[in-house]
Design a protein around this motif. Structure first.
Motif, mmCIF file in Angstrom:
data_model
loop_
_atom_site.group_PDB
_atom_site.id
_atom_site.type_symbol
_atom_site.label_atom_id
_atom_site.label_comp_id
_atom_site.label_asym_id
_atom_site.label_seq_id
_atom_site.Cartn_x
_atom_site.Cartn_y
_atom_site.Cartn_z
ATOM 1 N N UNK A 112 12.606 -0.903 42.094
ATOM 2 C CA UNK A 112 11.784 0.274 41.779
ATOM 3 C C UNK A 112 10.434 -0.194 41.251
ATOM 4 N N UNK A 113 9.537 -0.600 42.161
ATOM 5 C CA UNK A 113 8.257 -1.174 41.742
ATOM 6 C C UNK A 113 7.319 -0.119 41.179
ATOM 7 N N UNK A 114 6.452 -0.556 40.281
ATOM 8 C CA UNK A 114 5.452 0.331 39.678
ATOM 9 C C UNK A 114 4.044 -0.164 39.949
ATOM 10 N N UNK A 115 3.095 0.336 39.172
ATOM 11 C CA UNK A 115 1.682 0.032 39.426
ATOM 12 C C UNK A 115 1.281 -1.372 39.005
ATOM 13 N N UNK A 116 2.158 -2.040 38.239
ATOM 14 C CA UNK A 116 1.834 -3.406 37.820
ATOM 15 C C UNK A 116 2.718 -4.433 38.522
ATOM 16 N N UNK A 117 3.606 -3.950 39.389
ATOM 17 C CA UNK A 117 4.551 -4.875 40.037
ATOM 18 C C UNK A 117 3.827 -5.822 40.983
ATOM 19 N N UNK A 119 -3.474 -3.619 40.137
ATOM 20 C CA UNK A 119 -4.053 -4.970 40.203
ATOM 21 C C UNK A 119 -4.425 -5.298 41.645
ATOM 22 N N UNK A 120 -5.055 -6.460 41.851
ATOM 23 C CA UNK A 120 -5.446 -6.885 43.190
ATOM 24 C C UNK A 120 -5.088 -8.368 43.367
ATOM 25 N N UNK A 121 -3.808 -8.679 43.169
ATOM 26 C CA UNK A 121 -3.344 -10.060 43.348
ATOM 27 C C UNK A 121 -2.232 -10.066 44.395
ATOM 28 N N UNK A 122 -2.411 -10.856 45.421
ATOM 29 C CA UNK A 122 -1.445 -10.931 46.510
ATOM 30 C C UNK A 122 -0.795 -12.313 46.520
#
Lengths: 367, 216
Positions: free
Chosen positions: A29-34, A99-102
């Motif tokens: 259950x991912x969120x906005x910081x996952x 965030x913007x980390x891949x």
């Protein structure tokens, strides 16, 4: 399809593309910081990543890469900056997280230019571990990628997988032909294919350079003698004569794409050497981070990298592609330098194009 | 007729692509390229966006008709081939970018947007994004011109699917990738906010040319 049957089929015929649905998949259950991870749309890989991530909340992006596994797709030009940019822009992930980390698989480093991805999407790229199993540990402490996470192994599981991948299709073809022409030979020939594949991937890098020839000659003599002594018929003697040279041939074949070992002798890429221009090195250590063979060592005192084990280099090109200072390149045996831009553009590496007839700098360009 | 295996092989070697495509389609691909260029650039001076130019067969025709062209093409090799074909002084802006980056181009800047054999190279997400973004890039009265391999109708559809399986295998063995037919091109355009104004078919109904305009 049953998961087990699917895995068996995909392992036996893993040379074929096994594409799966592309796009965004929530894990847990991912969120906005996952964390956001990306992999290629090779079904076997995606299922392994999903299995490895059990108990973790994350977003998984499945990029269109022709249904090919990560390393092959990245080296062959099917999983490149373009596919990553396109997936980031069309999957809707930007609206799901703050965030913007891949996190990319490390083995994608040979095909994907992190800086270019950032310029075009404002996402920062991190190269995660080589193997999916290490993902939970990596995600728990992203700054601490261990040596084991970084190195490609070729342990018994990998060898067995590759033996099945080569053995199963050849057994199918050879056994099928035998059934049509000489049914009594079918079973022995299938067994021979299996034995050859197992022997090949067990011995591949474990015998000396001239080993295959000596081994083949000795095995021929032994097997012919044994077959004659056992009173074998003409067919058995013929097989005894043919099998060992076949093994010799198999052992000298180029399995680039199936093993993380140095390629065979058929390509000019064998002549390429990795070249480090120390003057350009600025101690970014991206090469150290992405090299699957741990060829580099860090000298933190001088902020320079050391090309300590160039004999291990498999010419995947990952370090060349990632170096922001263009300090790394390939140099051919005649001294011609293949510029990083050419390597990036035309995917010159162990699996992609092997000849650089366009844009090869002359020897004078080597600093 | 599906010519997938050969097409993939030809894509692997851009220099042979055109001659091969011509042979495979019995010269019909020329007719398709002509029709695409004609539909996309009825007047000299039109601003045309071409998404995926390949070797530049359509680009060259658009330039010949007096259009000013912007090209989005992710493959460096195809781009190089197309540039040398069209000529470096031609009024073409060559951008090495994916179709997903259509929305980085200015809004209401084009009289027409062309997807010639390129939508079938994309994933469903990519197609949805590219079609929707195209809408805002068109000027008033602008049109979308789409040519691609589609599912044939009736008996031809069965023949088409029967021929694709062995070809897909061959394609994989030759070049390591497989393309697809678009099952519902018209529906995808409509879902993206377009109204299809006309549709033509070639090669036993497997190649389609659709003209569409933004829905009001």
């Amino acid at each position: 399809m049953n998961d087990l049957v699917k895995s068996a089929l995909q392992t036996a015929f893993r040379m074929l593309p096994w594409p799966t649905t592309t796009g965004l998949r929530p894990i847990g259950t991912p969120g906005r910081a996952s964390p956001v991870l990306l992999t290629s749309n090779y079904d076997l890989t995606v299922r392994r990543v999903e299995r490895a991530l059990r108990g973790v909340d994350a977003w998984l992006l499945v990029a269109p890469a022709g249904g090919i596994n990560v390393w092959c797709a990245a080296a062959g030009g099917h999983l490149t900056t373009h596919q990553v940019v396109s997936t980031l822009r069309t999957s809707g992930i930007a609206e799901r997280v703050d965030h913007r980390v891949l996190v990319l698989p490390q083995l994608a480093a040979t095909g994907i230019e992190g800086l270019d991805v950032f310029r075009r999407t404002h996402w920062r790229v991190r190269f995660g571990p080589v193997r999916a199993e290490d993902l939970p540990a990596y995600l728990a402490a992203p700054g601490e990628k261990t040596d084991a996470m970084r190195r490609v192994s070729f342990d018994w599981r990998d060898r067995l997988e590759m033996a099945i991948a080569w053995g199963a299709p050849s057994a199918l073809v050879v056994g099928g032909l035998a059934l049509l022409l000489q049914p009594a030979w079918a079973l022995p020939l299938v067994a021979l294919c299996a034995a050859m594949a197992l022997a090949t991937f067990t011995l591949l890098d474990r015998i000396p350079r001239r080993g295959p020839l000596i081994l083949g000659a000795a095995a021929t003599l032994l097997s012919v003698a044994a077959t004659l002594a056992a009173g074998g018929g003409a067919a058995a003697v013929a097989t005894a004569i043919a099998a060992p040279p076949l093994l010799t041939a198999l052992l000298t074949f180029d399995y680039a794409g199936s093993t993380p070992l140095e390629g065979g002798s058929h390509f000019e890429s064998r002549d390429w050497r990795i070249h480090l221009d120390l003057d350009r090195c600025a101690g970014v250590f991206r090469c150290w981070e992405v090299c699957p063979e741990a060829c580099f060592e860090r000298d933190d005192a001088t902020r320079k990298v050391i090309l300590a084990h160039d004999e291990r280099c498999v010419r995947c090109g990952a370090c060349v592609v990632q170096c922001p200072k263009d300090a790394l390149s390939f140099v051919a045996s005649d001294g011609a330098r293949i510029a990083p831009a050419t390597i990036r553009r035309y995917k010159l590496n162990l699996l992609g194009r092997r000849t650089a007839d366009t844009g090869v700098d002359r020897a004078s360009d080597v600093h | 007729m599906s010519t997938l295996a050969f097409m993939r092989w030809l894509e692997g070697t851009p220099s042979r692509y055109d001659a091969g495509m011509r042979a495979l389609t019995f010269g019909r691909v020329d007719a398709l390229h002509d029709a695409v260029a004609e539909a996309a650039s009825p007047r000299s001076g039109d601003r045309v966006l071409e998404v995926g130019c390949g070797t530049g067969a359509v680009t060259a025709r658009l330039v010949a008709r007096g259009a000013r062209v912007t090209v989005l093409e992710p493959s460096a090799e195809m781009l190089a081939q197309a540039r040398s074909r069209v000529g470096k002084d031609a009024p073409v802006e060559w951008l090495e970018r994916t179709a997903s980056e259509i929305d980085t181009l200015p809004e209401r800047a084009f009289d027409s947007i062309v997807f010639s054999l390129s939508l079938s190279e994309m994933s469903p997400d990519e197609r949805r994004h590219a079609i929707a973004a195209s809408r805002d890039r068109l000027r008033g009265g602008g049109r979308l011109v789409v040519a691609d391999e589609v599912r044939a109708r009736g008996l031809a559809a069965m023949l088409q699917s029967a021929m694709r399986a062995p070809q897909a295998l061959l394609a994989w063995l030759l070049v390591g990738s497989v393309s697809q037919v678009l099952p519902n091109l018209r529906g995808e355009l409509e879902a993206g906010g377009f109204v299809v104004r006309s549709e033509r078919r070639w090669l036993v109904d497997t190649l389609a040319l659709l003209l569409a305009e933004p829905a009001r």
